[in-house]
Design a protein around this motif. Structure first.
Motif, PDB file in Angstrom:
ATOM      1  N   THR A 202      -2.136  -2.279  -4.017  1.00 40.01           N
ATOM      2  CA  THR A 202      -1.319  -2.454  -2.821  1.00 40.01           C
ATOM      3  C   THR A 202      -0.093  -3.269  -3.224  1.00 40.01           C
TER       4      THR A 202
ATOM      5  N   ARG B 200      -3.964  -5.693  -7.251  1.00 37.82           N
ATOM      6  CA  ARG B 200      -5.203  -4.954  -7.042  1.00 37.82           C
ATOM      7  C   ARG B 200      -5.753  -5.210  -5.650  1.00 37.82           C
ATOM      8  N   SER B 201      -6.224  -4.129  -5.055  1.00 32.42           N
ATOM      9  CA  SER B 201      -6.884  -4.203  -3.761  1.00 32.42           C
ATOM     10  C   SER B 201      -8.306  -3.707  -3.976  1.00 32.42           C
TER      11      SER B 201
ATOM     12  N   GLU C 190      -3.741   3.249  -0.677  1.00 33.28           N
ATOM     13  CA  GLU C 190      -3.869   2.371  -1.846  1.00 33.28           C
ATOM     14  C   GLU C 190      -4.278   3.234  -3.036  1.00 33.28           C
TER      15      GLU C 190
ATOM     16  N   GLU D  95       2.351  -6.659  -2.408  1.00 34.87           N
ATOM     17  CA  GLU D  95       2.549  -7.948  -1.744  1.00 34.87           C
ATOM     18  C   GLU D  95       4.030  -8.310  -1.774  1.00 34.87           C
TER      19      GLU D  95
ATOM     20  N   SER E 233      -8.030  -0.102  -6.793  1.00 27.06           N
ATOM     21  CA  SER E 233      -6.863   0.352  -6.041  1.00 27.06           C
ATOM     22  C   SER E 233      -5.731  -0.657  -6.115  1.00 27.06           C
TER      23      SER E 233
ATOM     24  N   TYR F 161       2.400  -7.742   3.688  1.00 26.94           N
ATOM     25  CA  TYR F 161       2.067  -6.414   3.172  1.00 26.94           C
ATOM     26  C   TYR F 161       2.965  -5.383   3.851  1.00 26.94           C
TER      27      TYR F 161
END
Length: 431
Positions: free
Chosen positions: A294, A287-288, A235, A296, A292, A307
Protein backbone atom coordinates in the motif's frame (compact mmCIF):
# COMPACT_ATOMS: atom_id res chain seq x y z
CA UNK A 1 18.33 13.38 -27.45
CA UNK A 2 19.20 10.71 -29.99
CA UNK A 3 16.74 7.92 -29.49
CA UNK A 4 13.94 6.66 -31.73
CA UNK A 5 10.72 8.64 -32.01
CA UNK A 6 7.53 8.34 -34.00
CA UNK A 7 8.09 11.04 -36.60
CA UNK A 8 4.88 11.04 -38.61
CA UNK A 9 1.52 9.37 -39.11
CA UNK A 10 -0.48 9.31 -42.34
CA UNK A 11 -3.93 7.84 -43.04
CA UNK A 12 -6.29 7.46 -45.97
CA UNK A 13 -9.96 6.37 -45.78
CA UNK A 14 -9.60 5.91 -42.02
CA UNK A 15 -12.78 6.93 -40.15
CA UNK A 16 -13.06 10.74 -40.09
CA UNK A 17 -9.32 11.39 -40.04
CA UNK A 18 -7.60 12.52 -43.21
CA UNK A 19 -3.83 12.77 -42.70
CA UNK A 20 -2.63 13.39 -46.19
CA UNK A 21 -0.32 15.27 -46.09
CA UNK A 22 0.95 13.42 -43.08
CA UNK A 23 0.97 14.73 -39.51
CA UNK A 24 4.48 15.38 -38.22
CA UNK A 25 5.24 14.72 -34.57
CA UNK A 26 7.82 16.20 -32.21
CA UNK A 27 9.24 15.10 -28.87
CA UNK A 28 6.37 16.98 -27.22
CA UNK A 29 2.94 17.04 -28.87
CA UNK A 30 -0.17 18.78 -27.55
CA UNK A 31 -3.32 17.79 -29.47
CA UNK A 32 -6.24 20.22 -29.45
CA UNK A 33 -9.55 20.35 -31.27
CA UNK A 34 -13.28 20.05 -30.69
CA UNK A 35 -14.93 16.85 -29.54
CA UNK A 36 -15.28 14.48 -32.49
CA UNK A 37 -12.46 16.10 -34.45
CA UNK A 38 -10.34 12.95 -34.67
CA UNK A 39 -7.99 13.17 -31.69
CA UNK A 40 -9.15 9.83 -30.29
CA UNK A 41 -8.96 8.25 -33.75
CA UNK A 42 -5.40 9.54 -34.07
CA UNK A 43 -4.42 7.88 -30.79
CA UNK A 44 -6.30 4.71 -31.74
CA UNK A 45 -3.98 4.37 -34.76
CA UNK A 46 -1.04 4.23 -32.37
CA UNK A 47 -2.73 1.79 -30.00
CA UNK A 48 -3.65 -0.39 -32.97
CA UNK A 49 -0.04 -0.73 -34.07
CA UNK A 50 1.11 -1.72 -30.59
CA UNK A 51 -1.75 -4.20 -30.21
CA UNK A 52 -0.84 -5.80 -33.56
CA UNK A 53 2.63 -6.57 -32.21
CA UNK A 54 1.73 -7.79 -28.72
CA UNK A 55 0.77 -11.42 -28.14
CA UNK A 56 -2.75 -11.93 -26.76
CA UNK A 57 -4.26 -14.85 -24.81
CA UNK A 58 -6.69 -15.39 -27.71
CA UNK A 59 -3.82 -16.53 -29.92
CA UNK A 60 -4.13 -19.94 -28.24
CA UNK A 61 -7.69 -20.05 -29.59
CA UNK A 62 -6.64 -19.12 -33.11
CA UNK A 63 -7.21 -15.34 -32.86
CA UNK A 64 -4.15 -13.40 -34.01
CA UNK A 65 -2.87 -10.17 -32.47
CA UNK A 66 -3.98 -8.35 -35.61
CA UNK A 67 -7.52 -9.73 -35.40
CA UNK A 68 -7.73 -8.73 -31.75
CA UNK A 69 -6.34 -5.28 -32.53
CA UNK A 70 -8.69 -4.65 -35.46
CA UNK A 71 -11.63 -5.65 -33.28
CA UNK A 72 -10.62 -3.00 -30.72
CA UNK A 73 -10.21 -0.45 -33.51
CA UNK A 74 -13.77 -1.00 -34.72
CA UNK A 75 -13.39 -3.86 -37.21
CA UNK A 76 -14.94 -2.91 -40.57
CA UNK A 77 -15.96 0.49 -39.16
CA UNK A 78 -12.36 1.61 -39.61
CA UNK A 79 -13.46 2.49 -43.14
CA UNK A 80 -14.62 6.07 -43.69
CA UNK A 81 -18.44 5.98 -43.83
CA UNK A 82 -18.32 8.12 -46.97
CA UNK A 83 -16.30 5.50 -48.86
CA UNK A 84 -18.13 2.69 -50.62
CA UNK A 85 -17.21 -0.76 -49.29
CA UNK A 86 -15.11 -2.74 -49.97
CA UNK A 87 -12.12 -0.39 -49.98
CA UNK A 88 -8.60 -0.04 -48.65
CA UNK A 89 -7.60 1.89 -45.53
CA UNK A 90 -3.99 3.09 -45.49
CA UNK A 91 -1.92 3.56 -42.32
CA UNK A 92 1.69 4.73 -42.43
CA UNK A 93 4.12 5.31 -39.57
CA UNK A 94 7.59 6.84 -39.84
CA UNK A 95 10.17 6.24 -37.11
CA UNK A 96 13.33 8.34 -36.88
CA UNK A 97 16.80 7.54 -35.59
CA UNK A 98 16.74 3.78 -35.91
CA UNK A 99 20.17 2.26 -36.42
CA UNK A 100 21.10 -0.15 -39.16
CA UNK A 101 24.76 -1.10 -38.57
CA UNK A 102 26.28 2.28 -37.60
CA UNK A 103 24.12 4.40 -39.88
CA UNK A 104 21.05 5.97 -38.22
CA UNK A 105 18.08 6.17 -40.55
CA UNK A 106 14.33 6.64 -40.60
CA UNK A 107 12.08 3.67 -41.21
CA UNK A 108 8.55 3.70 -42.59
CA UNK A 109 5.99 0.97 -41.92
CA UNK A 110 3.26 1.30 -44.50
CA UNK A 111 0.28 -1.04 -44.79
CA UNK A 112 -3.20 -1.17 -46.21
CA UNK A 113 -6.26 -2.82 -44.71
CA UNK A 114 -8.92 -4.33 -46.94
CA UNK A 115 -12.29 -3.56 -45.34
CA UNK A 116 -15.43 -5.29 -46.60
CA UNK A 117 -18.52 -4.31 -44.63
CA UNK A 118 -20.79 -6.73 -46.50
CA UNK A 119 -18.67 -9.69 -45.41
CA UNK A 120 -17.72 -8.08 -42.07
CA UNK A 121 -14.10 -8.72 -42.91
CA UNK A 122 -10.85 -6.77 -42.49
CA UNK A 123 -7.48 -8.13 -43.59
CA UNK A 124 -4.04 -6.90 -44.60
CA UNK A 125 -3.86 -6.33 -48.35
CA UNK A 126 -0.38 -4.75 -48.65
CA UNK A 127 2.55 -4.15 -46.31
CA UNK A 128 5.91 -2.46 -46.78
CA UNK A 129 8.86 -1.66 -44.54
CA UNK A 130 11.37 0.74 -46.08
CA UNK A 131 13.81 3.52 -45.26
CA UNK A 132 12.98 7.14 -45.98
CA UNK A 133 12.37 10.51 -44.35
CA UNK A 134 8.77 10.97 -45.45
CA UNK A 135 6.10 9.44 -47.63
CA UNK A 136 6.13 12.00 -50.40
CA UNK A 137 9.87 11.66 -51.00
CA UNK A 138 9.43 7.90 -51.28
CA UNK A 139 7.40 8.47 -54.44
CA UNK A 140 10.23 10.46 -56.05
CA UNK A 141 12.86 7.74 -55.98
CA UNK A 142 13.10 4.10 -55.03
CA UNK A 143 13.70 3.76 -51.28
CA UNK A 144 15.43 0.78 -49.72
CA UNK A 145 12.79 -1.89 -49.01
CA UNK A 146 13.30 -4.37 -46.21
CA UNK A 147 10.27 -6.24 -47.53
CA UNK A 148 7.19 -5.96 -49.70
CA UNK A 149 4.26 -8.21 -48.80
CA UNK A 150 1.06 -8.94 -50.77
CA UNK A 151 2.07 -6.33 -53.37
CA UNK A 152 1.37 -8.36 -56.50
CA UNK A 153 -0.47 -11.33 -55.00
CA UNK A 154 -2.00 -12.01 -51.60
CA UNK A 155 0.11 -14.40 -49.56
CA UNK A 156 3.30 -13.67 -51.47
CA UNK A 157 6.07 -11.10 -51.16
CA UNK A 158 9.77 -10.34 -51.37
CA UNK A 159 12.45 -9.80 -48.72
CA UNK A 160 15.82 -8.07 -49.03
CA UNK A 161 18.76 -10.43 -48.47
CA UNK A 162 22.46 -9.55 -48.38
CA UNK A 163 24.44 -10.59 -51.47
CA UNK A 164 27.66 -11.30 -49.58
CA UNK A 165 28.91 -11.63 -46.00
CA UNK A 166 30.23 -8.06 -46.25
CA UNK A 167 26.56 -6.90 -46.29
CA UNK A 168 27.25 -4.14 -48.81
CA UNK A 169 24.51 -4.95 -51.32
CA UNK A 170 21.19 -6.78 -51.32
CA UNK A 171 18.72 -8.46 -53.62
CA UNK A 172 15.10 -9.58 -53.26
CA UNK A 173 14.17 -13.16 -52.48
CA UNK A 174 10.57 -14.45 -52.67
CA UNK A 175 8.40 -15.30 -49.67
CA UNK A 176 5.12 -17.16 -49.69
CA UNK A 177 2.46 -18.48 -47.31
CA UNK A 178 2.15 -15.02 -45.79
CA UNK A 179 -0.96 -14.63 -43.67
CA UNK A 180 -3.30 -11.69 -44.28
CA UNK A 181 -4.46 -11.90 -40.65
CA UNK A 182 -1.14 -10.99 -39.03
CA UNK A 183 1.20 -8.07 -39.47
CA UNK A 184 4.25 -9.10 -41.48
CA UNK A 185 6.57 -7.27 -39.11
CA UNK A 186 5.54 -9.75 -36.43
CA UNK A 187 5.69 -12.80 -38.70
CA UNK A 188 9.17 -12.31 -40.22
CA UNK A 189 10.95 -14.85 -37.94
CA UNK A 190 8.32 -17.48 -38.72
CA UNK A 191 8.58 -16.76 -42.46
CA UNK A 192 12.38 -17.05 -42.32
CA UNK A 193 12.13 -20.44 -40.60
CA UNK A 194 10.58 -21.78 -43.78
CA UNK A 195 13.21 -20.16 -46.03
CA UNK A 196 16.86 -20.88 -46.78
CA UNK A 197 18.03 -17.51 -45.43
CA UNK A 198 19.41 -17.20 -41.89
CA UNK A 199 17.84 -14.17 -40.15
CA UNK A 200 21.21 -12.43 -39.73
CA UNK A 201 21.60 -12.42 -43.52
CA UNK A 202 18.62 -10.09 -43.89
CA UNK A 203 18.66 -6.30 -43.24
CA UNK A 204 15.24 -6.53 -41.60
CA UNK A 205 16.55 -8.79 -38.81
CA UNK A 206 18.02 -6.07 -36.58
CA UNK A 207 15.71 -3.21 -37.48
CA UNK A 208 12.63 -5.36 -36.85
CA UNK A 209 13.78 -6.28 -33.36
CA UNK A 210 14.51 -2.64 -32.49
CA UNK A 211 11.19 -1.49 -33.92
CA UNK A 212 9.06 -4.01 -32.03
CA UNK A 213 10.93 -3.34 -28.79
CA UNK A 214 10.35 0.39 -29.25
CA UNK A 215 6.62 0.10 -30.02
CA UNK A 216 5.95 -2.46 -27.28
CA UNK A 217 7.02 0.12 -24.66
CA UNK A 218 4.40 2.68 -25.67
CA UNK A 219 2.05 3.50 -22.79
CA UNK A 220 -1.46 4.96 -23.09
CA UNK A 221 -3.44 6.71 -20.37
CA UNK A 222 -6.87 8.31 -20.31
CA UNK A 223 -7.87 10.28 -17.22
CA UNK A 224 -11.44 9.02 -17.64
CA UNK A 225 -10.22 5.42 -17.38
CA UNK A 226 -8.10 5.90 -14.26
CA UNK A 227 -9.98 3.91 -11.61
CA UNK A 228 -9.61 5.97 -8.46
CA UNK A 229 -11.45 3.42 -6.34
CA UNK A 230 -9.04 0.66 -7.37
CA UNK A 231 -6.01 2.91 -6.92
CA UNK A 232 -7.14 3.66 -3.38
CA UNK A 233 -8.12 0.15 -2.32
CA UNK A 234 -6.25 -2.50 -4.29
CA UNK A 235 -3.10 -3.78 -2.61
CA UNK A 236 -0.97 -5.51 -5.26
CA UNK A 237 1.15 -8.51 -4.38
CA UNK A 238 4.82 -8.02 -3.63
CA UNK A 239 7.23 -9.36 -6.21
CA UNK A 240 5.78 -8.10 -9.50
CA UNK A 241 8.18 -6.45 -11.92
CA UNK A 242 5.88 -3.58 -13.01
CA UNK A 243 7.72 -0.36 -13.80
CA UNK A 244 4.94 1.32 -15.81
CA UNK A 245 1.64 2.40 -14.30
CA UNK A 246 -1.26 0.40 -15.72
CA UNK A 247 -4.03 2.12 -17.69
CA UNK A 248 -6.32 1.96 -14.64
CA UNK A 249 -3.56 2.89 -12.19
CA UNK A 250 -4.30 -0.09 -9.94
CA UNK A 251 -0.64 -1.17 -9.70
CA UNK A 252 0.54 2.17 -8.27
CA UNK A 253 2.02 0.79 -5.01
CA UNK A 254 3.97 -1.88 -6.91
CA UNK A 255 5.34 0.63 -9.45
CA UNK A 256 6.39 2.96 -6.62
CA UNK A 257 8.07 0.04 -4.86
CA UNK A 258 10.06 -0.95 -7.94
CA UNK A 259 11.01 2.59 -8.99
CA UNK A 260 11.95 3.57 -5.43
CA UNK A 261 15.03 1.37 -5.75
CA UNK A 262 16.31 4.49 -7.50
CA UNK A 263 16.99 7.07 -4.76
CA UNK A 264 16.74 9.95 -7.21
CA UNK A 265 13.20 8.91 -8.13
CA UNK A 266 12.03 8.92 -4.53
CA UNK A 267 13.46 12.41 -4.03
CA UNK A 268 12.01 13.62 -7.32
CA UNK A 269 8.56 12.24 -6.53
CA UNK A 270 8.51 13.80 -3.06
CA UNK A 271 9.57 17.18 -4.45
CA UNK A 272 6.91 16.92 -7.15
CA UNK A 273 4.16 16.33 -4.62
CA UNK A 274 5.47 19.11 -2.38
CA UNK A 275 4.78 21.45 -5.29
CA UNK A 276 1.05 20.71 -4.98
CA UNK A 277 0.87 20.00 -1.23
CA UNK A 278 3.76 21.94 0.35
CA UNK A 279 3.61 20.12 3.68
CA UNK A 280 4.29 16.74 2.03
CA UNK A 281 7.26 15.11 3.75
CA UNK A 282 7.43 11.66 2.22
CA UNK A 283 5.45 9.23 0.09
CA UNK A 284 6.45 5.60 0.27
CA UNK A 285 5.16 2.14 -0.60
CA UNK A 286 4.97 -0.16 2.41
CA UNK A 287 3.94 -3.73 3.12
CA UNK A 288 0.33 -4.32 4.01
CA UNK A 289 0.16 -7.66 5.74
CA UNK A 290 2.80 -10.12 4.56
CA UNK A 291 2.51 -10.18 0.78
CA UNK A 292 0.82 -6.94 -0.33
CA UNK A 293 1.70 -3.29 -0.78
CA UNK A 294 0.00 0.00 0.00
CA UNK A 295 1.08 3.67 -0.05
CA UNK A 296 1.73 5.88 2.96
CA UNK A 297 1.77 9.67 2.70
CA UNK A 298 3.51 11.66 5.47
CA UNK A 299 3.07 15.36 6.17
CA UNK A 300 5.08 17.78 8.28
CA UNK A 301 3.94 18.10 11.91
CA UNK A 302 1.71 15.02 11.62
CA UNK A 303 3.10 11.77 13.02
CA UNK A 304 0.63 9.33 11.51
CA UNK A 305 0.68 8.48 7.82
CA UNK A 306 -2.26 9.12 5.52
CA UNK A 307 -3.40 6.54 2.95
CA UNK A 308 -4.69 7.06 -0.56
CA UNK A 309 -8.30 6.42 0.48
CA UNK A 310 -7.99 9.55 2.64
CA UNK A 311 -6.71 11.79 -0.18
CA UNK A 312 -8.79 13.81 -2.66
CA UNK A 313 -9.44 12.64 -6.20
CA UNK A 314 -7.28 15.38 -7.68
CA UNK A 315 -4.41 14.62 -5.33
CA UNK A 316 -4.44 10.92 -6.27
CA UNK A 317 -4.55 11.82 -9.96
CA UNK A 318 -1.55 14.12 -9.59
CA UNK A 319 0.36 11.35 -7.80
CA UNK A 320 -0.31 9.10 -10.79
CA UNK A 321 0.88 11.72 -13.31
CA UNK A 322 3.95 12.43 -11.16
CA UNK A 323 4.80 8.72 -11.02
CA UNK A 324 4.52 8.43 -14.81
CA UNK A 325 6.34 11.64 -15.73
CA UNK A 326 9.15 11.53 -13.12
CA UNK A 327 10.03 7.88 -13.63
CA UNK A 328 13.72 7.12 -14.25
CA UNK A 329 12.51 4.38 -16.66
CA UNK A 330 10.27 6.22 -19.08
CA UNK A 331 8.33 4.40 -21.82
CA UNK A 332 9.41 5.09 -25.42
CA UNK A 333 6.14 7.01 -25.90
CA UNK A 334 3.67 8.34 -23.33
CA UNK A 335 0.15 9.25 -24.46
CA UNK A 336 -2.21 10.90 -21.96
CA UNK A 337 -5.80 11.86 -22.78
CA UNK A 338 -7.03 14.93 -20.89
CA UNK A 339 -4.67 14.83 -17.87
CA UNK A 340 -6.36 17.97 -16.50
CA UNK A 341 -9.56 16.14 -15.46
CA UNK A 342 -10.36 16.58 -11.78
CA UNK A 343 -7.41 18.87 -11.10
CA UNK A 344 -7.41 22.29 -9.45
CA UNK A 345 -6.65 25.12 -11.85
CA UNK A 346 -3.67 26.21 -9.72
CA UNK A 347 -1.95 22.89 -10.49
CA UNK A 348 -2.00 23.42 -14.28
CA UNK A 349 1.39 25.20 -14.50
CA UNK A 350 2.92 22.44 -12.37
CA UNK A 351 1.49 19.70 -14.58
CA UNK A 352 2.66 21.55 -17.70
CA UNK A 353 6.22 21.73 -16.37
CA UNK A 354 6.20 18.01 -15.53
CA UNK A 355 5.12 17.27 -19.09
CA UNK A 356 7.76 19.56 -20.64
CA UNK A 357 10.53 18.09 -18.49
CA UNK A 358 9.56 14.49 -19.28
CA UNK A 359 9.51 15.38 -22.99
CA UNK A 360 13.25 16.09 -22.82
CA UNK A 361 13.73 12.37 -22.07
CA UNK A 362 11.05 10.65 -24.15
CA UNK A 363 8.28 11.38 -26.64
CA UNK A 364 4.97 12.60 -25.22
CA UNK A 365 1.51 13.13 -26.72
CA UNK A 366 -1.12 14.97 -24.68
CA UNK A 367 -4.72 15.75 -25.63
CA UNK A 368 -6.52 18.49 -23.77
CA UNK A 369 -9.63 20.66 -23.72
CA UNK A 370 -8.32 22.80 -20.85
CA UNK A 371 -7.61 26.46 -21.64
CA UNK A 372 -5.93 26.70 -18.25
CA UNK A 373 -3.45 23.98 -19.19
CA UNK A 374 -2.96 25.38 -22.71
CA UNK A 375 -1.97 28.77 -21.29
CA UNK A 376 1.24 27.15 -20.11
CA UNK A 377 2.15 25.88 -23.56
CA UNK A 378 2.08 29.32 -25.16
CA UNK A 379 5.87 29.09 -25.24
CA UNK A 380 5.64 25.79 -27.16
CA UNK A 381 3.32 26.67 -30.04
CA UNK A 382 5.38 24.58 -32.46
CA UNK A 383 4.47 21.54 -30.35
CA UNK A 384 0.71 22.12 -30.62
CA UNK A 385 -1.24 20.17 -33.26
CA UNK A 386 -4.69 21.53 -34.07
CA UNK A 387 -7.38 19.20 -35.45
CA UNK A 388 -9.59 21.11 -37.86
CA UNK A 389 -12.15 20.47 -40.58
CA UNK A 390 -12.68 22.06 -43.96
CA UNK A 391 -16.02 20.34 -44.61
CA UNK A 392 -17.27 19.34 -41.11
CA UNK A 393 -16.95 15.68 -42.10
CA UNK A 394 -13.23 14.95 -42.38
CA UNK A 395 -10.57 16.32 -40.08
CA UNK A 396 -6.91 17.11 -40.68
CA UNK A 397 -4.05 18.33 -38.52
CA UNK A 398 -2.01 21.52 -38.67
CA UNK A 399 0.89 22.69 -36.51
CA UNK A 400 0.65 26.05 -34.81
CA UNK A 401 3.46 28.57 -34.94
CA UNK A 402 4.42 31.84 -33.34
CA UNK A 403 4.18 33.58 -36.72
CA UNK A 404 0.60 32.38 -37.18
CA UNK A 405 -0.56 33.88 -33.87
CA UNK A 406 1.97 36.71 -33.47
CA UNK A 407 -0.47 39.68 -33.68
CA UNK A 408 -2.60 38.29 -30.86
CA UNK A 409 0.38 37.19 -28.80
CA UNK A 410 1.70 40.75 -29.00
CA UNK A 411 -1.65 41.94 -27.64
CA UNK A 412 -1.08 39.72 -24.59
CA UNK A 413 -3.24 36.74 -25.51
CA UNK A 414 -2.22 33.31 -24.23
CA UNK A 415 -2.90 30.07 -26.10
CA UNK A 416 -5.64 29.12 -23.65
CA UNK A 417 -7.31 32.53 -24.10
CA UNK A 418 -7.61 31.90 -27.84
CA UNK A 419 -9.02 28.44 -27.18
CA UNK A 420 -11.60 29.84 -24.72
CA UNK A 421 -13.06 32.22 -27.28
CA UNK A 422 -12.94 29.70 -30.15
CA UNK A 423 -10.42 31.61 -32.22
CA UNK A 424 -10.59 30.13 -35.74
CA UNK A 425 -6.78 29.96 -35.93
CA UNK A 426 -6.70 27.12 -33.43
CA UNK A 427 -10.20 25.63 -33.43
CA UNK A 428 -11.64 24.04 -30.32
CA UNK A 429 -15.25 24.90 -31.04
CA UNK A 430 -17.52 22.51 -32.95
CA UNK A 431 -18.95 25.22 -35.20
Amino acid sequence: MNQPILRLLATTNYKNLYLGPEAYLNQLNILIGSNGSGKSNFISCLKFLKDCLIATPDENRGVSSFEDAISKLGHDRVLDVNIESPAKVSLSYCFSHFSQTNNPRSVILDFKLYADKQKARVSISEEYLYSGENLRLASLWEPFYYYKLHETELGKGVLSVYDTPSQDTTHFEPLDKISTNSLGLLMIPQLLEDSQFPPENTPVYKIRRELIEFISKWQFYNANNMNLNLIRTVEPKIGGSDIYLSASGDNLPLVLENLSQNIDFEDSLNEAMKSILPKTRRIRPVRSGRLSLTVEWYFEDIKEAFYLNEMSDGTVRMLCWATILHSPLLPSLIVIDEPELGLHVSWMPILAEWIKKAATRTQIIITTHSPDLLDHFTDRLENVLCFYSENKTHFSVKSLSKEMLEPKLEEGWQLGDLYRVGDPSIGGWPW
